[in-house]
Design a protein around this motif. Sequence first.
Motif, PDB file in Angstrom:
ATOM      1  N   SER A  38      75.654 -44.651  36.096  1.00 54.69           N
ATOM      2  CA  SER A  38      76.619 -45.996  35.926  1.00 54.69           C
ATOM      3  C   SER A  38      77.000 -47.086  36.731  1.00 54.69           C
ATOM      4  O   SER A  38      76.243 -46.141  37.701  1.00 54.69           O
ATOM      5  N   GLU A  60      82.673 -33.436  32.639  1.00 53.57           N
ATOM      6  CA  GLU A  60      81.461 -34.659  33.065  1.00 53.57           C
ATOM      7  C   GLU A  60      80.714 -34.647  32.156  1.00 53.57           C
ATOM      8  O   GLU A  60      79.868 -33.349  32.552  1.00 53.57           O
ATOM      9  N   GLY A  62      76.831 -35.100  31.151  1.00 48.87           N
ATOM     10  CA  GLY A  62      75.703 -35.675  32.044  1.00 48.87           C
ATOM     11  C   GLY A  62      76.222 -36.368  32.558  1.00 48.87           C
ATOM     12  O   GLY A  62      76.746 -37.080  33.483  1.00 48.87           O
ATOM     13  N   PHE A  64      73.615 -36.720  35.562  1.00 44.22           N
ATOM     14  CA  PHE A  64      72.426 -37.719  36.114  1.00 44.22           C
ATOM     15  C   PHE A  64      71.805 -37.237  37.620  1.00 44.22           C
ATOM     16  O   PHE A  64      72.088 -36.139  38.324  1.00 44.22           O
ATOM     17  N   GLY A  68      78.965 -41.497  38.872  1.00 45.32           N
ATOM     18  CA  GLY A  68      80.301 -40.818  37.981  1.00 45.32           C
ATOM     19  C   GLY A  68      80.779 -39.904  38.633  1.00 45.32           C
ATOM     20  O   GLY A  68      81.967 -39.814  38.710  1.00 45.32           O
ATOM     21  N   GLU A  86      74.953 -30.249  33.332  1.00 41.86           N
ATOM     22  CA  GLU A  86      73.514 -31.582  33.268  1.00 41.86           C
ATOM     23  C   GLU A  86      72.289 -30.379  32.692  1.00 41.86           C
ATOM     24  O   GLU A  86      72.407 -29.230  33.478  1.00 41.86           O
ATOM     25  N   VAL A  87      71.947 -30.732  32.283  1.00 40.63           N
ATOM     26  CA  VAL A  87      70.374 -30.030  31.566  1.00 40.63           C
ATOM     27  C   VAL A  87      69.387 -29.816  32.527  1.00 40.63           C
ATOM     28  O   VAL A  87      68.815 -29.000  32.080  1.00 40.63           O
ATOM     29  N   ALA A 115      74.973 -29.595  27.068  1.00 39.27           N
ATOM     30  CA  ALA A 115      76.309 -29.035  27.701  1.00 39.27           C
ATOM     31  C   ALA A 115      77.044 -28.374  25.870  1.00 39.27           C
ATOM     32  O   ALA A 115      77.907 -27.641  26.505  1.00 39.27           O
TER      33      ALA A 115
HETATM   34  C1  LIG Z   1      73.749 -41.919  31.291  1.00 39.03           C
HETATM   35  S1  LIG Z   1      72.977 -40.282  32.291  1.00 39.03           S
HETATM   36  C2  LIG Z   1      74.792 -39.940  32.825  1.00 39.03           C
HETATM   37  C3  LIG Z   1      74.995 -41.231  34.055  1.00 39.03           C
HETATM   38  C4  LIG Z   1      75.856 -40.138  34.953  1.00 39.03           C
HETATM   39  N1  LIG Z   1      77.006 -40.122  34.607  1.00 39.03           N
HETATM   40  C5  LIG Z   1      75.845 -41.063  35.651  1.00 39.03           C
HETATM   41  O1  LIG Z   1      77.599 -41.579  36.465  1.00 39.03           O
HETATM   42  O2  LIG Z   1      74.784 -42.183  37.098  1.00 39.03           O
HETATM   43  C6  LIG Z   1      72.555 -39.059  31.638  1.00 39.03           C
HETATM   44  C7  LIG Z   1      72.632 -37.670  32.095  1.00 39.03           C
HETATM   45  O3  LIG Z   1      72.740 -36.381  30.748  1.00 39.03           O
HETATM   46  C8  LIG Z   1      71.692 -35.538  31.012  1.00 39.03           C
HETATM   47  N2  LIG Z   1      71.756 -34.890  29.650  1.00 39.03           N
HETATM   48  C9  LIG Z   1      71.231 -34.934  28.680  1.00 39.03           C
HETATM   49  N3  LIG Z   1      71.094 -34.368  27.662  1.00 39.03           N
HETATM   50  C10 LIG Z   1      72.497 -33.695  27.970  1.00 39.03           C
HETATM   51  C11 LIG Z   1      73.012 -32.119  27.465  1.00 39.03           C
HETATM   52  N4  LIG Z   1      72.057 -31.959  26.061  1.00 39.03           N
HETATM   53  N5  LIG Z   1      73.662 -31.213  27.922  1.00 39.03           N
HETATM   54  C12 LIG Z   1      73.948 -31.693  29.652  1.00 39.03           C
HETATM   55  N6  LIG Z   1      73.669 -32.893  30.238  1.00 39.03           N
HETATM   56  C13 LIG Z   1      72.839 -34.059  28.987  1.00 39.03           C
HETATM   57  C14 LIG Z   1      70.668 -36.026  31.045  1.00 39.03           C
HETATM   58  O4  LIG Z   1      69.375 -35.295  31.977  1.00 39.03           O
HETATM   59  C15 LIG Z   1      71.153 -37.225  32.526  1.00 39.03           C
HETATM   60  O5  LIG Z   1      71.415 -36.433  33.303  1.00 39.03           O
END
Ligand SMILES: C[S@@+](CC[C@H](N)C(=O)[O-])C[C@H]1O[C@@H](n2cnc3c(N)ncnc32)[C@H](O)[C@@H]1O
Length: 121
Positions: A38, A60, A62, A64, A68, A86-87, A115
């Motif tokens: 973010s 939240e 995702g 990372f 955020g 978070e995956v 998620a």
């Molecule tokens: C754009 S980043 C999120 C940025 C974070 N919210 C921040 O504030 O920096 C997307 C994140 O979603 C996770 N992700 C992707 N698919 C997912 C899923 N199906 N369930 C949970 N997390 C997931 C990725 O591993 C990644 O860490």
Amino acid sequence: MPRDPELSDYLTRFAGQDEVLARVERETRELPNAGMISRADQAALLTILTRTLDAKVAVEVGTFTGYGAICIARGLAPGGHLTCFEVSEELAAIAQRNLDAAGLTDRVTIMLGPADENLAR
Ligand SMILES: C[S@@+](CC[C@H](N)C(=O)[O-])C[C@H]1O[C@@H](n2cnc3c(N)ncnc32)[C@H](O)[C@@H]1O
């Protein structure tokens, strides 16, 4: 991140980024997909929105490296709680360390896995 580095610096300067967030951003820059973090001004807006709503429960999808999540958790009402999904096990561990360093261990739970499956529960 904005493509223009001067604009990025300007937005970060006025976003109220403290030492914890600055370190998270700095360390995240070394990771693959660093651009997913973010932006400082976007995350500052998350704190404002959470505080304005007097939110006690937040989610939240995702997390990372937790930038955020830190900003959302900081805006929660007293006793409020943020659940993060978070995956990636590796990223969840980094985010947990960053949330701990921000003093937010008790206010945030990270659920590891996709998620959609966890949200259904
Ligand atoms: C754009 S980043 C999120 C940025 C974070 N919210 C921040 O504030 O920096 C997307 C994140 O979603 C996770 N992700 C992707 N698919 C997912 C899923 N199906 N369930 C949970 N997390 C997931 C990725 O591993 C990644 O860490």
